[in-house]
Write a protein that holds these residues in place. Sequence first.
Motif, PDB file in Angstrom:
ATOM      1  N   GLY A 215      69.858  20.765 -71.190  1.00  0.00           N
ATOM      2  CA  GLY A 215      68.404  20.939 -71.270  1.00  0.00           C
ATOM      3  C   GLY A 215      67.677  19.899 -70.426  1.00  0.00           C
ATOM      4  O   GLY A 215      66.676  20.198 -69.762  1.00  0.00           O
ATOM      5  N   HIS A 216      68.187  18.670 -70.435  1.00  0.00           N
ATOM      6  CA  HIS A 216      67.554  17.617 -69.613  1.00  0.00           C
ATOM      7  C   HIS A 216      67.693  17.947 -68.128  1.00  0.00           C
ATOM      8  O   HIS A 216      66.769  17.745 -67.344  1.00  0.00           O
TER       9      HIS A 216
ATOM     10  N   LEU B 247      58.896  25.456 -74.567  1.00  0.00           N
ATOM     11  CA  LEU B 247      59.825  24.334 -74.390  1.00  0.00           C
ATOM     12  C   LEU B 247      59.749  23.860 -72.937  1.00  0.00           C
ATOM     13  O   LEU B 247      59.536  24.679 -72.032  1.00  0.00           O
ATOM     14  N   TRP B 248      59.929  22.561 -72.712  1.00  0.00           N
ATOM     15  CA  TRP B 248      59.704  22.010 -71.368  1.00  0.00           C
ATOM     16  C   TRP B 248      60.443  22.774 -70.254  1.00  0.00           C
ATOM     17  O   TRP B 248      59.834  23.091 -69.226  1.00  0.00           O
ATOM     18  N   PRO B 249      61.724  23.140 -70.419  1.00  0.00           N
ATOM     19  CA  PRO B 249      62.389  23.847 -69.304  1.00  0.00           C
ATOM     20  C   PRO B 249      61.742  25.188 -68.975  1.00  0.00           C
ATOM     21  O   PRO B 249      61.979  25.745 -67.907  1.00  0.00           O
TER      22      PRO B 249
ATOM     23  N   ASN C 166      63.642  19.873 -74.470  1.00  0.00           N
ATOM     24  CA  ASN C 166      64.849  20.101 -73.669  1.00  0.00           C
ATOM     25  C   ASN C 166      66.070  20.393 -74.546  1.00  0.00           C
ATOM     26  O   ASN C 166      66.863  21.292 -74.255  1.00  0.00           O
ATOM     27  N   GLY C 167      66.217  19.601 -75.608  1.00  0.00           N
ATOM     28  CA  GLY C 167      67.381  19.737 -76.493  1.00  0.00           C
ATOM     29  C   GLY C 167      67.395  21.110 -77.155  1.00  0.00           C
ATOM     30  O   GLY C 167      68.429  21.781 -77.212  1.00  0.00           O
TER      31      GLY C 167
ATOM     32  N   VAL D 179      71.785   8.859 -74.073  1.00  0.00           N
ATOM     33  CA  VAL D 179      70.997   7.831 -73.371  1.00  0.00           C
ATOM     34  C   VAL D 179      71.601   7.585 -71.997  1.00  0.00           C
ATOM     35  O   VAL D 179      70.892   7.558 -70.984  1.00  0.00           O
ATOM     36  N   SER D 180      72.938   7.454 -71.924  1.00  0.00           N
ATOM     37  CA  SER D 180      73.509   7.143 -70.609  1.00  0.00           C
ATOM     38  C   SER D 180      73.407   8.339 -69.674  1.00  0.00           C
ATOM     39  O   SER D 180      73.194   8.161 -68.470  1.00  0.00           O
ATOM     40  N   PHE D 181      73.440   9.566 -70.216  1.00  0.00           N
ATOM     41  CA  PHE D 181      73.226  10.732 -69.355  1.00  0.00           C
ATOM     42  C   PHE D 181      71.808  10.695 -68.768  1.00  0.00           C
ATOM     43  O   PHE D 181      71.605  10.929 -67.573  1.00  0.00           O
TER      44      PHE D 181
END
Length: 256
Positions: free
Chosen positions: A41-42, A216-218, A27-28, A81-83
């Motif tokens: 990306g997430h 890539l995952w996306p 994702n990044g 992390v909080s996102f």
Amino acid sequence: MSFFSSTRDIPEVRAVPRHVAMIMDGNGRWAKKRFLPRVAGHKRGLETVRVMVKACIERGIDYLTLFAFSSENWRRPPEEVSFLMRLFLTALQAEVDKLHENGVRLRVIGDLSRFDPQTVALIRSGEALTAGNTKLTLTIAANYGGRWDILQAANAMALQHPEKLGCWTEEDLAEHLAMAYAPEPDLFIRTGGEQRVSNFLLWQLAYAELYFTDCLWPEFDGAALDQAIVSYRSRERRFGRTSEQLISQEEANGDV
Ligand code: IPE
Ligand code: IPE
Ligand code: MG
């Protein structure tokens, strides 16, 4: 419920894997390539999760397990992390009803003690709401680690059967693993180009077929899943036996 164990029995091999486990990686890098912040990306990666749920139902896959956040991902910058925690919460709020309408059973595995109470409550109510669904079991691994899982299972087993100290069996332990409700994964897919397991389902991957893709995952989609399944079909799943034994068994079954 007890399933075939790949080290005790010879599981049935099907043309379509019954259980697919995926490490959603890249994702990044997807975001970086587009000069976007990593978190974009997430967000885009969540879209691929929706696509995969649909694709697995269409292909007759019974279990889809997705690695969403590892025990080691706490090491990331606190903003990321909080996102990810917020994204998990909003995804649960937005998706549980849709999953239910589509006949999906939702399960979450991992150490939930670090999640906020609102998220834990949503997870538990989502699991309860969808418990009777049979189209697909979607498992999200969140704050999950393979070592954590084996250790928590060992502790639970030791508490349940202290009298069997020194004589515990694989089955005694396996019934306490976080995913004891599912058969072992047949196919493991990791997107993003890295060829490692990153502390995912260490026990359960004993005989999974491993598939790595640079995608890539996306960008992963139904066609990319089909490529992984084609690769899976080309594998000879011997479970310790010889190729000749497999052929003579197929002949005996009248499969050739
Ligand atoms: C996977 O993508 C998502 C999580 C670990 C939550 P990454 O964020 O690891 O993406 P890359 O590997 O940096 O590209
Ligand atoms: C694995 O991806 C964990 C998840 C996809 C949730 P990472 O990107 O965190 O793995 P490493 O650190 O590169 O091994
Ligand atoms: Mg990564």
